[in-house]
Scaffold this motif. Structure first.
Motif, PDB file in Angstrom:
ATOM      1  N   LEU A 226       0.789  -1.223   0.000  1.00  0.00           N
ATOM      2  CA  LEU A 226       0.000   0.000   0.000  1.00  0.00           C
ATOM      3  C   LEU A 226       0.827   1.281   0.000  1.00  0.00           C
ATOM      4  O   LEU A 226       0.278   2.361   0.085  1.00  0.00           O
TER       5      LEU A 226
ATOM      6  N   GLY B  16      -9.898  -3.995   0.674  1.00  0.00           N
ATOM      7  CA  GLY B  16      -9.235  -3.056   1.571  1.00  0.00           C
ATOM      8  C   GLY B  16      -8.838  -1.754   0.897  1.00  0.00           C
ATOM      9  O   GLY B  16      -8.501  -0.787   1.574  1.00  0.00           O
ATOM     10  N   SER B  17      -8.874  -1.699  -0.428  1.00  0.00           N
ATOM     11  CA  SER B  17      -8.430  -0.501  -1.141  1.00  0.00           C
ATOM     12  C   SER B  17      -9.363  -0.091  -2.280  1.00  0.00           C
ATOM     13  O   SER B  17      -9.193   0.986  -2.852  1.00  0.00           O
TER      14      SER B  17
ATOM     15  N   ALA C  96       0.368  -3.011   8.844  1.00  0.00           N
ATOM     16  CA  ALA C  96      -0.849  -2.495   8.211  1.00  0.00           C
ATOM     17  C   ALA C  96      -0.553  -1.440   7.160  1.00  0.00           C
ATOM     18  O   ALA C  96      -1.337  -1.240   6.233  1.00  0.00           O
ATOM     19  N   THR C  97       0.573  -0.744   7.295  1.00  0.00           N
ATOM     20  CA  THR C  97       0.932   0.284   6.310  1.00  0.00           C
ATOM     21  C   THR C  97       1.689  -0.294   5.130  1.00  0.00           C
ATOM     22  O   THR C  97       1.876   0.384   4.126  1.00  0.00           O
TER      23      THR C  97
ATOM     24  N   THR D 148      -1.789  -5.200   2.249  1.00  0.00           N
ATOM     25  CA  THR D 148      -3.228  -5.334   2.466  1.00  0.00           C
ATOM     26  C   THR D 148      -3.521  -6.458   3.450  1.00  0.00           C
ATOM     27  O   THR D 148      -4.535  -6.418   4.146  1.00  0.00           O
TER      28      THR D 148
ATOM     29  N   LEU E 292      -3.240  -4.716   6.689  1.00  0.00           N
ATOM     30  CA  LEU E 292      -4.354  -3.775   6.838  1.00  0.00           C
ATOM     31  C   LEU E 292      -5.635  -4.508   7.203  1.00  0.00           C
ATOM     32  O   LEU E 292      -6.371  -4.095   8.112  1.00  0.00           O
TER      33      LEU E 292
ATOM     34  N   MET F  92      -5.632  -5.609  10.753  1.00  0.00           N
ATOM     35  CA  MET F  92      -5.945  -4.467  11.610  1.00  0.00           C
ATOM     36  C   MET F  92      -7.452  -4.231  11.651  1.00  0.00           C
ATOM     37  O   MET F  92      -8.037  -3.978  12.725  1.00  0.00           O
TER      38      MET F  92
ATOM     39  N   ARG G 182      -8.976   5.858   6.327  1.00  0.00           N
ATOM     40  CA  ARG G 182      -7.814   4.968   6.301  1.00  0.00           C
ATOM     41  C   ARG G 182      -6.554   5.639   6.831  1.00  0.00           C
ATOM     42  O   ARG G 182      -5.838   5.068   7.669  1.00  0.00           O
TER      43      ARG G 182
ATOM     44  N   TRP H 207      -6.736   6.063  10.601  1.00  0.00           N
ATOM     45  CA  TRP H 207      -6.596   4.784  11.300  1.00  0.00           C
ATOM     46  C   TRP H 207      -5.167   4.264  11.241  1.00  0.00           C
ATOM     47  O   TRP H 207      -4.638   3.759  12.234  1.00  0.00           O
ATOM     48  N   LEU H 208      -4.545   4.379  10.067  1.00  0.00           N
ATOM     49  CA  LEU H 208      -3.171   3.913   9.942  1.00  0.00           C
ATOM     50  C   LEU H 208      -2.223   4.733  10.805  1.00  0.00           C
ATOM     51  O   LEU H 208      -1.254   4.197  11.355  1.00  0.00           O
TER      52      LEU H 208
ATOM     53  N   TRP I   6      -2.623   3.356  14.242  1.00  0.00           N
ATOM     54  CA  TRP I   6      -1.944   2.051  14.329  1.00  0.00           C
ATOM     55  C   TRP I   6      -0.437   2.247  14.415  1.00  0.00           C
ATOM     56  O   TRP I   6       0.235   1.623  15.241  1.00  0.00           O
TER      57      TRP I   6
END
Length: 367
Positions: free
Chosen positions: A10, A111-112, A192-193, A196, A199, A202, A354, A357-358, A361
């Motif tokens: 990602l 997720g994206s 998570a960064t 996917t 992510l 998470m 997103r 949240w990231l 995290w």
């Protein structure tokens, strides 16, 4: 053990590696199709031009058999070019939306996908869905009829059964179990960064713990969870069953992974997916806005949900087909057990929040 699929990463500063394949060959049984799919009006209803090129933009793990792709070319009269984005497919599609890298994108997942829909990456087309595929439409996305679900799997914690048996320790069962002292320093997780896979894991914890999800991650980190850049580093680098000298017998991977760790002598898998820790992953195909060959693109999206492609997915890309009744390899039927319940999330909410949240995290996991 065969190479397992590594999900696209990602990173917003992703490096783009483009590889092109020109494929040729024989015949694919055609079918009569609604040129506008099941969505609203398509960009064009013109028939594809024989001899023209249709370009598929996808992640580095796209690997359908050459003979199957050659059949597509023979039946449609199109020349197929595959361009692989090795890192950051969703972001690259958004960055190049005005001058897209091709005509069709495959491999953007749940997720994206909403992020790319909000960015205007896709044109308005959806293939006629095979039986069972409608349940994999993007949940919570207003424009979900612009994408066609192609394959699915579940992100789950996997355990090395051999390691646990040798240590005389019962494997965990739930997300909460992972924070118990007896499992300290045993888990490896893709970040998570960076992937996917990470992510989605998470998001599974967010569904389970709601507003207390960051507290859960604090406890997970305090219990020695090792967080790696991506899935490949976690599975092949850190996992004891990854065959690379890893030291951790628990890893965030897939429900399909145990089908690829079968002991040849016993016929049994040496790993298992914890089915109470899973969240669904679905990969989609879509016609790209501003595609040079939209008619050919629609043919290609239709092809990806054809019975031939659906049957090839498990062995070639290690994912379950979306079409109900598609036969699975013997090892999958025995060892790739699917969860009866999965964690969920709202796609549009993820697209909107997103980055926030990231950031949360990242703050928790790097303290």
């Amino acid at each position: 053990m065969p190479r397992l699929a590594r999900r696209a990463t990602l990173s917003t500063c992703a490096a783009l590696t483009v590889a092109s394949l020109a494929l040729a060959g024989c015949s694919l049984a055609g079918k009569e199709k609604n040129p506008q799919g099941t969505g609203t009006e398509a960009a064009s209803t013109d028939a594809p031009v024989a001899g023209s090129t249709v370009t598929l933009v996808t992640h580095g793990d796209f690997a359908l058999p050459d003979e199957l792709l050659a059949k597509f070319e023979s039946e449609t009269g199109l020349e197929l070019e595959v361009r692989k984005v090795e890192d950051g497919l969703p972001n690259q599609l958004a960055l190049t939306k005005d001058h897209p890298l091709g005509d069709v994108a495959f491999g953007v997942d749940n997720g994206s996908a909403a992020f790319d829909l909000q960015e205007g990456v896709f044109a308005d087309y959806q293939a006629d869905l095979p039986e069972g595929a409608s349940k994999f439409l993007l949940k919570g996305a207003d424009d979900k009829d612009m994408l066609t679900p192609v394959d699915h799997g579940a992100v789950c914690v996997n355990v090395d059964l051999t390691w646990f048996e040798e240590k005389g320790l019962q494997p965990p069962s739930t997300l909460e179990d992972l924070t118990l002292p007896k499992y300290k320093d045993l888990l490896v997780v893709p970040g998570a960064t960076g992937s996917t896979t990470g992510l989605l894991f998470m998001l599974a914890t967010m569904d389970q713990y709601d507003e207390e999800w960051t507290d859960y991650w604090s406890r997970l980190v305090a219990n020695g969870a090792d967080i790696t850049k991506d899935w490949s580093d976690a599975y092949y680098g850190g996992f004891t069953a990854g065959k690379s000298g890893g030291t951790r017998p628990m890893v965030v991977s897939y429900d399909t992974s145990p089908a690829f760790t079968v002991d040849e002598k016993t016929g049994e898998s040496t790993t298992a997916a914890l089915l109470d820790t899973c969240i669904q992953q679905v990969e989609y195909a879509g016609v790209l806005a501003n595609a040079e060959n939209p008619a050919g693109a629609r043919e290609l999206v239709d092809f990806l949900v054809s019975p031939e492609v659906q049957a090839a997915l498990p062995d070639s890309m290690y994912m379950f087909p979306v079409a109900t009744g598609t036969p699975l390899p013997e090892q999958w039927a025995r060892h790739a057990h699917q969860p009866s319940r999965v964690y969920t999330f709202n796609a549009d909410e993820l697209a909107d929040q997103r980055q926030e949240w990231l950031a949360e995290w990242r703050n928790v996991t790097t303290r």
